[in-house]
Scaffold this motif. Sequence first.
Motif, PDB file in Angstrom:
ATOM      1  N   PHE A  22       0.814  -1.214   0.000  1.00 17.70           N
ATOM      2  CA  PHE A  22       0.000   0.000   0.000  1.00 17.70           C
ATOM      3  C   PHE A  22       0.851   1.269   0.000  1.00 17.70           C
ATOM      4  O   PHE A  22       0.307   2.368   0.013  1.00 17.70           O
ATOM      5  CB  PHE A  22      -0.930  -0.002   1.218  1.00 17.70           C
ATOM      6  N   GLY A  23       2.157   1.107   0.005  1.00 24.54           N
ATOM      7  CA  GLY A  23       3.080   2.234  -0.097  1.00 24.54           C
ATOM      8  C   GLY A  23       4.305   1.807  -0.883  1.00 24.54           C
ATOM      9  O   GLY A  23       5.411   1.760  -0.333  1.00 24.54           O
ATOM     10  N   PRO A  24       4.122   1.488  -2.173  1.00 30.52           N
ATOM     11  CA  PRO A  24       5.196   0.846  -2.940  1.00 30.52           C
ATOM     12  C   PRO A  24       6.274   1.783  -3.455  1.00 30.52           C
ATOM     13  O   PRO A  24       7.173   1.335  -4.159  1.00 30.52           O
ATOM     14  CB  PRO A  24       4.447   0.195  -4.106  1.00 30.52           C
ATOM     15  N   HIS A  25       6.196   3.086  -3.153  1.00 25.05           N
ATOM     16  CA  HIS A  25       7.170   4.045  -3.670  1.00 25.05           C
ATOM     17  C   HIS A  25       7.986   4.587  -2.509  1.00 25.05           C
ATOM     18  O   HIS A  25       7.427   5.014  -1.491  1.00 25.05           O
ATOM     19  CB  HIS A  25       6.472   5.190  -4.408  1.00 25.05           C
ATOM     20  N   VAL A  26       9.308   4.599  -2.659  1.00 24.62           N
ATOM     21  CA  VAL A  26      10.178   5.037  -1.579  1.00 24.62           C
ATOM     22  C   VAL A  26      11.389   5.754  -2.158  1.00 24.62           C
ATOM     23  O   VAL A  26      11.871   5.428  -3.247  1.00 24.62           O
ATOM     24  CB  VAL A  26      10.623   3.822  -0.713  1.00 24.62           C
ATOM     25  N   VAL A  27      11.870   6.767  -1.412  1.00 30.42           N
ATOM     26  CA  VAL A  27      13.062   7.531  -1.775  1.00 30.42           C
ATOM     27  C   VAL A  27      13.916   7.681  -0.524  1.00 30.42           C
ATOM     28  O   VAL A  27      13.388   7.882   0.587  1.00 30.42           O
ATOM     29  CB  VAL A  27      12.691   8.924  -2.337  1.00 30.42           C
ATOM     30  N   GLY A  28      15.239   7.574  -0.696  1.00 28.94           N
ATOM     31  CA  GLY A  28      16.156   7.786   0.407  1.00 28.94           C
ATOM     32  C   GLY A  28      17.328   8.640  -0.028  1.00 28.94           C
ATOM     33  O   GLY A  28      17.649   8.718  -1.222  1.00 28.94           O
ATOM     34  N   ASP A  29      17.989   9.317   0.934  1.00 28.58           N
ATOM     35  CA  ASP A  29      19.156  10.133   0.603  1.00 28.58           C
ATOM     36  C   ASP A  29      20.127  10.136   1.759  1.00 28.58           C
ATOM     37  O   ASP A  29      19.723  10.036   2.936  1.00 28.58           O
ATOM     38  CB  ASP A  29      18.731  11.564   0.249  1.00 28.58           C
ATOM     39  N   VAL A  30      21.443  10.254   1.435  1.00 32.53           N
ATOM     40  CA  VAL A  30      22.515  10.351   2.425  1.00 32.53           C
ATOM     41  C   VAL A  30      23.618  11.248   1.863  1.00 32.53           C
ATOM     42  O   VAL A  30      23.658  11.539   0.664  1.00 32.53           O
ATOM     43  CB  VAL A  30      23.129   8.969   2.771  1.00 32.53           C
ATOM     44  N   ARG A  31      24.498  11.661   2.735  1.00 28.70           N
ATOM     45  CA  ARG A  31      25.737  12.313   2.301  1.00 28.70           C
ATOM     46  C   ARG A  31      26.863  11.298   2.392  1.00 28.70           C
ATOM     47  O   ARG A  31      27.005  10.601   3.390  1.00 28.70           O
ATOM     48  CB  ARG A  31      26.020  13.549   3.159  1.00 28.70           C
ATOM     49  N   TRP A  32      27.704  11.262   1.338  1.00 32.36           N
ATOM     50  CA  TRP A  32      28.744  10.237   1.228  1.00 32.36           C
ATOM     51  C   TRP A  32      30.037  10.886   0.761  1.00 32.36           C
ATOM     52  O   TRP A  32      30.026  11.781  -0.095  1.00 32.36           O
ATOM     53  CB  TRP A  32      28.286   9.176   0.231  1.00 32.36           C
ATOM     54  N   GLN A  33      31.153  10.446   1.313  1.00 38.09           N
ATOM     55  CA  GLN A  33      32.454  11.023   0.978  1.00 38.09           C
ATOM     56  C   GLN A  33      33.247  10.068   0.093  1.00 38.09           C
ATOM     57  O   GLN A  33      33.450   8.895   0.450  1.00 38.09           O
ATOM     58  CB  GLN A  33      33.251  11.335   2.249  1.00 38.09           C
ATOM     59  N   ALA A  34      33.686  10.558  -1.061  1.00 38.21           N
ATOM     60  CA  ALA A  34      34.514   9.765  -1.962  1.00 38.21           C
ATOM     61  C   ALA A  34      35.940   9.691  -1.433  1.00 38.21           C
ATOM     62  O   ALA A  34      36.324  10.398  -0.495  1.00 38.21           O
ATOM     63  CB  ALA A  34      34.490  10.378  -3.357  1.00 38.21           C
ATOM     64  N   LYS A  35      36.764   8.811  -2.061  1.00 39.65           N
ATOM     65  CA  LYS A  35      38.156   8.671  -1.631  1.00 39.65           C
ATOM     66  C   LYS A  35      38.934   9.972  -1.786  1.00 39.65           C
ATOM     67  O   LYS A  35      39.912  10.213  -1.086  1.00 39.65           O
ATOM     68  CB  LYS A  35      38.827   7.559  -2.421  1.00 39.65           C
ATOM     69  N   SER A  36      38.516  10.839  -2.736  1.00 36.05           N
ATOM     70  CA  SER A  36      39.205  12.110  -2.945  1.00 36.05           C
ATOM     71  C   SER A  36      38.939  13.100  -1.823  1.00 36.05           C
ATOM     72  O   SER A  36      39.588  14.148  -1.747  1.00 36.05           O
ATOM     73  CB  SER A  36      38.763  12.725  -4.277  1.00 36.05           C
ATOM     74  N   GLY A  37      37.965  12.812  -0.973  1.00 35.16           N
ATOM     75  CA  GLY A  37      37.580  13.725   0.088  1.00 35.16           C
ATOM     76  C   GLY A  37      36.362  14.549  -0.235  1.00 35.16           C
ATOM     77  O   GLY A  37      35.838  15.264   0.624  1.00 35.16           O
ATOM     78  N   THR A  38      35.887  14.484  -1.477  1.00 31.07           N
ATOM     79  CA  THR A  38      34.709  15.248  -1.883  1.00 31.07           C
ATOM     80  C   THR A  38      33.447  14.611  -1.309  1.00 31.07           C
ATOM     81  O   THR A  38      33.271  13.384  -1.352  1.00 31.07           O
ATOM     82  CB  THR A  38      34.606  15.301  -3.415  1.00 31.07           C
ATOM     83  N   TRP A  39      32.550  15.477  -0.832  1.00 27.32           N
ATOM     84  CA  TRP A  39      31.271  15.007  -0.306  1.00 27.32           C
ATOM     85  C   TRP A  39      30.199  15.123  -1.385  1.00 27.32           C
ATOM     86  O   TRP A  39      30.187  16.067  -2.178  1.00 27.32           O
ATOM     87  CB  TRP A  39      30.847  15.830   0.916  1.00 27.32           C
TER      88      TRP A  39
END
Length: 685
Positions: A606-623
């Motif tokens: 009854f709620g088949p749609h979902v969205v998620g988000d996070v902040r992630w840091q690459a090996k270069s240090g960029t977020w």
Amino acid sequence: MDEDPRAPLERAEAAIVEHYPRLVRLAYLVLPPSMGRHRRVLTAHGLVQRALPRAGRRRPAGGLPAQRGPVPETGYDLVRLRTLRLALAYERRQGRGLPLLPDVRGLPLLPVVWGLPFLPVVWGLRLFPRAGGAEELALDQALSAAPASVRAAIGLWQLEGLDEDTARAVLGRAGAEEPEAAQRAAERLDRETEGGAAALLASGEFDPCTVQARPTDLLRRRQRLRASAALAAVLAIGGVVAALGGGADLPGRTGTAAQQALDPARLVRTPNEQWADTSRVDFTAWPARGRQAGDKELLGRALRVWAAPPADARITAAAGTSTRPPGHPPQLLYAGLIDNVMVVVFHDGERLVRYAEPEGATPTLHFARVDNADLTTGAGLVIGRGNGWMRYLLAPWISDVGTRDLLAPGLPPHGLHVAPDGVTDRIATPPPAGAPCGRWPVAQFRPSTRLGTAAPAFLLADLDDLVPVHLTYMPPPSTGGPAGGPTGGPPGGPGGPAEGPSSAAGPHPAWGPREATDAPALRSWARTACSLGALRGAGVRSVNDWAFAEQDLPEGGGRAFWVCSRADTWRGPGTVTVRFLPPAARPTDPGRIAGRATGTAACSRFGPHVVGDVRWQAKSGTWYLLAAGSRDVSGLDATGGGVRAAGTTSTLAAPAGPDTRAETGAETAVVGRLRDGRTVRAVEP
């Protein structure tokens, strides 16, 4: 010159006095363990004292002996034989033999002859042999599952030191059934006992002459005295009414519905094989099992405690489960001795009720809601629990059960022994709250092929409730996962694809959750298993891990998965946890939690749609701000918190600081655009 007729009697009395501890230990071993240790102690002493033959019963000259076989040569042989005969007969006498004194003062039920109880009599105390260690407990459990003849055989062998032929002759004279088979079973039991049974049987665990004393339940005893006085008054009034002839037309002479619900004779008992010939495979198809299923005294006591728990009774109920008294005669599922605790389990159509009666302690009641159970969620219940272990009682349609560790997905399941009454061996429980999560044991069940379909194996996890939790899995869309989210009927059904409406996403069919037993499911659960601890005692019915999206990480960071773990309760409301799982060095790395929600339909049919988000840091240090949506999400928008980005696919990666809320005072809002024009917001942390 004839022997003094009192000489054999005196020799027998001397043998009892001299060898009293040996005889009482043998009687205690042979008596039914289901009696409980207090009653076994008193009964063992009583039987040995009754083993003294009566005086003045000499066989007339030329008469035939009363029994075939050699006559015992010594007084000890005679009293040992009589003790064995009485103890063996006691098991056949359970529930239908000697009359009993009513337990009106919290005292043990005592057999009565000519209106007087057998000695010894103990008022106001409970007696127990000294508790042994794990090895003694394991032997006691094995003996509890063995017939009395096997216990007698191992007692004559290991306690009395008799050779095979002599022990077999004594067993036959004592009335044991199939002495040779009993001896073979005793030998097998001895081989399976670590260190052998001889030393363990000589320990304090099996010594009814060295006991500890504890008071009976004082509050229960006081309540029973009051109840007995009230009952006597009611009976007296009823007798007066009957004598006056006023009872002929009294209404409700067969008892009210509430009174009928407390009558053990009215308990519902399902036929043993009904589960294999019914369209309703749930707790209603369970037969009544356990050695005490016919013990009306125990069943009546359990029903009365359920209807009116004593003030000191311990009551546990899963979230949202009623503890109301029975409104009609419930169904009996089990009654028997589990780890020295008498246990009775009822089912009233909506709830399971487990009554536990520890020796020398107050009774406990555990309630769990189980309406709309099915083949998987009705496959087992927790019948016993201890420090770091538990036991399941299995449904009759379970043909095989094993255990596995969710944190070791590459290891096969380990087989688990099941007793004939459906009770499993002990299973380790997950680590308690606050302890390191180094393992997470679960049980893997396989249904019988007699159900008429190739039902797959499935996983159940213990989360401290009476009913275990069903674990399922849904793979990502790229591997044939659901097009628009979880759909169809209850997960884990035998039919493979769940029946339900197709998704509006496109040509992919709508699939429901599948069993979490294949390699991808186990790898997913290895990363989320430790989060199950937060669901303990919440009345959870099932937990589904849905890998709703995959995402290629920026700067060649590998491929990440987005998983929504939904926990559904028996009440209906559920909780969800959205988790971001980047590549990890350890297969059990839990990743990061992207969001949580309670009381939501998200990640369900009854709620088949979902969205998620996070902040992630690459090996270069960029977020980066990373976001992903389920398959029906055709685009993503991120605004606020120093981020403004948009995409036309179900994933998004945009440069961003690690946390811009402190600088801007605003959070980043991520919204997914659906194909039909609607929108869905990301699940918030």
